[in-house]
Motif scaffolding. Structure first.
Motif, PDB file in Angstrom:
ATOM      1  N   LEU A 151       0.817  -1.224   0.000  1.00 46.09           N
ATOM      2  CA  LEU A 151       0.000   0.000   0.000  1.00 46.09           C
ATOM      3  C   LEU A 151       0.846   1.268   0.000  1.00 46.09           C
ATOM      4  CD1 LEU A 151      -2.849  -0.866   2.525  1.00 46.09           C
ATOM      5  CD2 LEU A 151      -3.117  -0.366   0.090  1.00 46.09           C
ATOM      6  N   VAL A 152       1.859   1.310   0.843  1.00 51.42           N
ATOM      7  CA  VAL A 152       2.654   2.530   0.946  1.00 51.42           C
ATOM      8  C   VAL A 152       3.436   2.789  -0.337  1.00 51.42           C
ATOM      9  CG1 VAL A 152       4.793   1.645   2.018  1.00 51.42           C
ATOM     10  CG2 VAL A 152       3.956   3.938   2.598  1.00 51.42           C
ATOM     11  N   ARG A 153       3.842   1.736  -1.020  1.00 48.95           N
ATOM     12  CA  ARG A 153       4.529   1.935  -2.307  1.00 48.95           C
ATOM     13  C   ARG A 153       3.553   2.378  -3.383  1.00 48.95           C
ATOM     14  NH1 ARG A 153       6.548  -3.428  -1.862  1.00 48.95           N
ATOM     15  NH2 ARG A 153       5.710  -3.665  -3.943  1.00 48.95           N
ATOM     16  N   ASP A 176     -11.926   6.570  12.900  1.00 45.85           N
ATOM     17  CA  ASP A 176     -11.177   7.255  11.852  1.00 45.85           C
ATOM     18  C   ASP A 176      -9.776   7.593  12.356  1.00 45.85           C
ATOM     19  OD1 ASP A 176     -13.294   7.194  10.079  1.00 45.85           O
ATOM     20  OD2 ASP A 176     -14.004   9.212  10.590  1.00 45.85           O
ATOM     21  N   LEU A 177      -8.802   7.334  11.534  1.00 43.27           N
ATOM     22  CA  LEU A 177      -7.416   7.648  11.858  1.00 43.27           C
ATOM     23  C   LEU A 177      -6.853   8.549  10.769  1.00 43.27           C
ATOM     24  CD1 LEU A 177      -6.083   4.115  12.882  1.00 43.27           C
ATOM     25  CD2 LEU A 177      -6.668   6.000  14.404  1.00 43.27           C
ATOM     26  N   PRO A 178      -5.940   9.447  11.133  1.00 43.31           N
ATOM     27  CA  PRO A 178      -5.299  10.279  10.104  1.00 43.31           C
ATOM     28  C   PRO A 178      -4.282   9.447   9.324  1.00 43.31           C
ATOM     29  CG  PRO A 178      -4.320  10.723  12.238  1.00 43.31           C
ATOM     30  CD  PRO A 178      -5.454   9.761  12.473  1.00 43.31           C
ATOM     31  N   ARG A 179      -3.885   9.968   8.199  1.00 48.77           N
ATOM     32  CA  ARG A 179      -2.839   9.315   7.429  1.00 48.77           C
ATOM     33  C   ARG A 179      -1.511   9.454   8.162  1.00 48.77           C
ATOM     34  NH1 ARG A 179      -3.390  12.113   1.731  1.00 48.77           N
ATOM     35  NH2 ARG A 179      -1.579  10.841   1.285  1.00 48.77           N
ATOM     36  N   ALA A 180      -0.765   8.384   8.222  1.00 45.56           N
ATOM     37  CA  ALA A 180       0.561   8.402   8.847  1.00 45.56           C
ATOM     38  C   ALA A 180       1.580   8.916   7.835  1.00 45.56           C
ATOM     39  CB  ALA A 180       0.936   6.999   9.305  1.00 45.56           C
ATOM     40  N   THR A 181       2.709   9.390   8.335  1.00 48.32           N
ATOM     41  CA  THR A 181       3.774   9.786   7.410  1.00 48.32           C
ATOM     42  C   THR A 181       4.398   8.522   6.821  1.00 48.32           C
ATOM     43  OG1 THR A 181       5.543   9.759   9.058  1.00 48.32           O
ATOM     44  CG2 THR A 181       4.308  11.846   8.793  1.00 48.32           C
ATOM     45  N   VAL A 182       5.064   8.686   5.716  1.00 46.59           N
ATOM     46  CA  VAL A 182       5.724   7.553   5.067  1.00 46.59           C
ATOM     47  C   VAL A 182       6.733   6.923   6.030  1.00 46.59           C
ATOM     48  CG1 VAL A 182       7.087   6.817   3.075  1.00 46.59           C
ATOM     49  CG2 VAL A 182       5.421   8.649   2.809  1.00 46.59           C
ATOM     50  N   ASP A 240       8.493  12.602   5.355  1.00 45.41           N
ATOM     51  CA  ASP A 240       7.503  13.286   6.190  1.00 45.41           C
ATOM     52  C   ASP A 240       6.178  13.535   5.477  1.00 45.41           C
ATOM     53  OD1 ASP A 240       9.275  13.417   8.379  1.00 45.41           O
ATOM     54  OD2 ASP A 240      10.263  15.153   7.484  1.00 45.41           O
ATOM     55  N   ASN A 241       6.048  13.063   4.257  1.00 44.79           N
ATOM     56  CA  ASN A 241       4.789  13.219   3.532  1.00 44.79           C
ATOM     57  C   ASN A 241       3.720  12.286   4.094  1.00 44.79           C
ATOM     58  OD1 ASN A 241       6.102  14.979   1.777  1.00 44.79           O
ATOM     59  ND2 ASN A 241       5.107  14.107  -0.018  1.00 44.79           N
ATOM     60  N   PRO A 242       2.460  12.700   3.999  1.00 46.15           N
ATOM     61  CA  PRO A 242       1.388  11.794   4.418  1.00 46.15           C
ATOM     62  C   PRO A 242       1.327  10.591   3.470  1.00 46.15           C
ATOM     63  CG  PRO A 242       0.475  13.814   3.471  1.00 46.15           C
ATOM     64  CD  PRO A 242       1.957  13.979   3.511  1.00 46.15           C
ATOM     65  N   SER A 243       0.975   9.447   4.011  1.00 42.56           N
ATOM     66  CA  SER A 243       0.928   8.256   3.153  1.00 42.56           C
ATOM     67  C   SER A 243      -0.407   7.543   3.293  1.00 42.56           C
ATOM     68  CB  SER A 243       2.097   7.320   3.469  1.00 42.56           C
ATOM     69  OG  SER A 243       2.006   6.835   4.793  1.00 42.56           O
ATOM     70  N   ILE A 244      -0.466   6.527   4.116  1.00 42.22           N
ATOM     71  CA  ILE A 244      -1.662   5.693   4.240  1.00 42.22           C
ATOM     72  C   ILE A 244      -2.108   5.662   5.694  1.00 42.22           C
ATOM     73  CG2 ILE A 244      -1.114   4.253   2.240  1.00 42.22           C
ATOM     74  CD1 ILE A 244       0.068   2.197   4.202  1.00 42.22           C
ATOM     75  N   ILE A 245      -3.268   5.097   5.919  1.00 39.94           N
ATOM     76  CA  ILE A 245      -3.776   4.937   7.278  1.00 39.94           C
ATOM     77  C   ILE A 245      -3.082   3.734   7.900  1.00 39.94           C
ATOM     78  CG2 ILE A 245      -5.814   4.436   8.660  1.00 39.94           C
ATOM     79  CD1 ILE A 245      -7.401   5.802   6.290  1.00 39.94           C
ATOM     80  N   LEU A 246      -2.471   3.939   9.045  1.00 41.57           N
ATOM     81  CA  LEU A 246      -1.721   2.877   9.723  1.00 41.57           C
ATOM     82  C   LEU A 246      -2.528   2.425  10.935  1.00 41.57           C
ATOM     83  CD1 LEU A 246       0.930   1.262   9.844  1.00 41.57           C
ATOM     84  CD2 LEU A 246       1.871   3.107  11.230  1.00 41.57           C
ATOM     85  N   ARG A 247      -3.189   1.294  10.788  1.00 40.25           N
ATOM     86  CA  ARG A 247      -4.020   0.732  11.857  1.00 40.25           C
ATOM     87  C   ARG A 247      -3.360  -0.564  12.307  1.00 40.25           C
ATOM     88  NH1 ARG A 247      -9.115   1.929  13.029  1.00 40.25           N
ATOM     89  NH2 ARG A 247      -9.483   2.904  11.010  1.00 40.25           N
ATOM     90  N   ILE A 248      -2.870  -0.593  13.560  1.00 40.70           N
ATOM     91  CA  ILE A 248      -2.152  -1.779  14.034  1.00 40.70           C
ATOM     92  C   ILE A 248      -2.932  -2.547  15.097  1.00 40.70           C
ATOM     93  CG2 ILE A 248       0.128  -0.968  13.374  1.00 40.70           C
ATOM     94  CD1 ILE A 248       0.543  -0.139  16.307  1.00 40.70           C
ATOM     95  N   SER A 249      -4.222  -2.228  15.228  1.00 39.44           N
ATOM     96  CA  SER A 249      -5.105  -3.030  16.080  1.00 39.44           C
ATOM     97  C   SER A 249      -6.504  -2.939  15.496  1.00 39.44           C
ATOM     98  CB  SER A 249      -5.079  -2.532  17.527  1.00 39.44           C
ATOM     99  OG  SER A 249      -5.566  -1.216  17.598  1.00 39.44           O
ATOM    100  N   SER A 250      -7.354  -3.854  15.887  1.00 39.94           N
ATOM    101  CA  SER A 250      -8.723  -3.862  15.374  1.00 39.94           C
ATOM    102  C   SER A 250      -9.437  -2.592  15.812  1.00 39.94           C
ATOM    103  CB  SER A 250      -9.480  -5.084  15.898  1.00 39.94           C
ATOM    104  OG  SER A 250      -8.883  -6.259  15.429  1.00 39.94           O
TER     105      SER A 250
END
Length: 195
Positions: free
Chosen positions: A84-86, A111-117, A97-107
C-alpha cells in the motif's frame, strides 16, 4: 495494425469485459475506478484480519505454534502495508515526512489520520524484526505459509527502501541462506569508482 494480424480491436469494448481494460490502456484511470479502489479495499481487509489475529494471540497458550501464527500475521500485515505505501505514497527515501496511508495496528473502526511515510516504514521494521525472531524458531518446508526466509526477504526489502544497505544485505543473506544461496556482502561499484 492490430487488425492485420488478426487481433479483434472490438474485444476491448466487449460486453463480457465491460470495458474494464480500456481506462488503463488509454491512461484515463480515475481516482474512484476499480484499479485504484480494489487494492485499497483488498489490502485493508487483509490488514483487518491480521489485526484481529494479533489482538487475540494472547488467548493462545505459549507455544511454537503460537509464535508461528504471530510471526505469519505480522509478516502478512507488514507485506500488505508495504504494498500500500509503495502504491499510494511517495518514496520514503525522498519524502519521509509526507502523508501516506492509514496505519491501523489493532482492530477498530475509528477514523485515523494518514501516517507519514517514515512512520509506516518504522512500524513495518518493528513488526518484521519481531516476525523474523518468531519465525526463526520455526522450521517448515511448506510453501503455503510465510516462513523465516520470506520474513527476512520482506525485511531486507524494507531496509533497502530506507537506504540501509547493511541491514538489507544482512536480511537478504538470512533469507537466501535457507535456500543454499549467499548474496554478495560488498557494494557493487561502477568502473569509475574502481579507478
Amino acid at each position: 495494425s492490430l487488425q492485420q494480424i488478426g487481433v479483434n480491436c472490438g474485444a476491448m469494448h466487449s460486453d463480457l469485459e465491460h470495458g474494464r481494460f480500456v481506462s488503463p490502456y488509454q491512461y484515463t484511470v480515475s481516482p474512484g475506478s476499480t484499479y485504484t479502489d480494489d487494492p485499497w479495499k483488498g489490502c485493508y481487509s487483509i490488514i483487518d484480519n491480521t489485526n484481529a489475529i494479533l489482538d487475540n494471540i494472547g488467548n493462545l497458550a505459549e507455544s511454537a505454534e503460537r509464535n508461528r501464527i504471530e510471526g505469519e500475521a505480522l509478516s502478512l500485515r507488514a507485506y500488505t502495508y508495504h504494498f500500500l505505501v509503495r502504491m499510494y505514497a511517495k518514496p520514503v527515501n525522498k519524502y519521509p515526512d509526507n502523508p501516506s496511508i492509514i496505519l491501523r495496528i489493532s482492530s477498530g473502526t475509528e477514523d485515523l489520520p494518514r501516517a507519514t511515510v517514515k512512520d509506516v516504514y518504522n512500524q513495518l521494521v518493528v513488526d518484521m524484526e519481531k516476525a523474523c525472531g518468531l519465525l526463526d524458531q520455526h522450521s517448515s518446508s511448506s510453501k503455503a505459509y510465510i516462513g523465516a526466509n520470506a520474513a527476512h526477504g520482506i525485511l531486507a526489502r524494507l531496509y533497502l527502501d530506507l537506504g540501509d544497505e547493511t541491514n538489507g544485505i544482512k536480511h537478504a543473506n538470512a533469507a537466501l541462506a535457507r535456500c543454499g544461496i549467499v548474496f554478495c556482502s560488498h557494494r557493487f561499484r561502477n568502473q569509475a569508482d574502481q579507478e
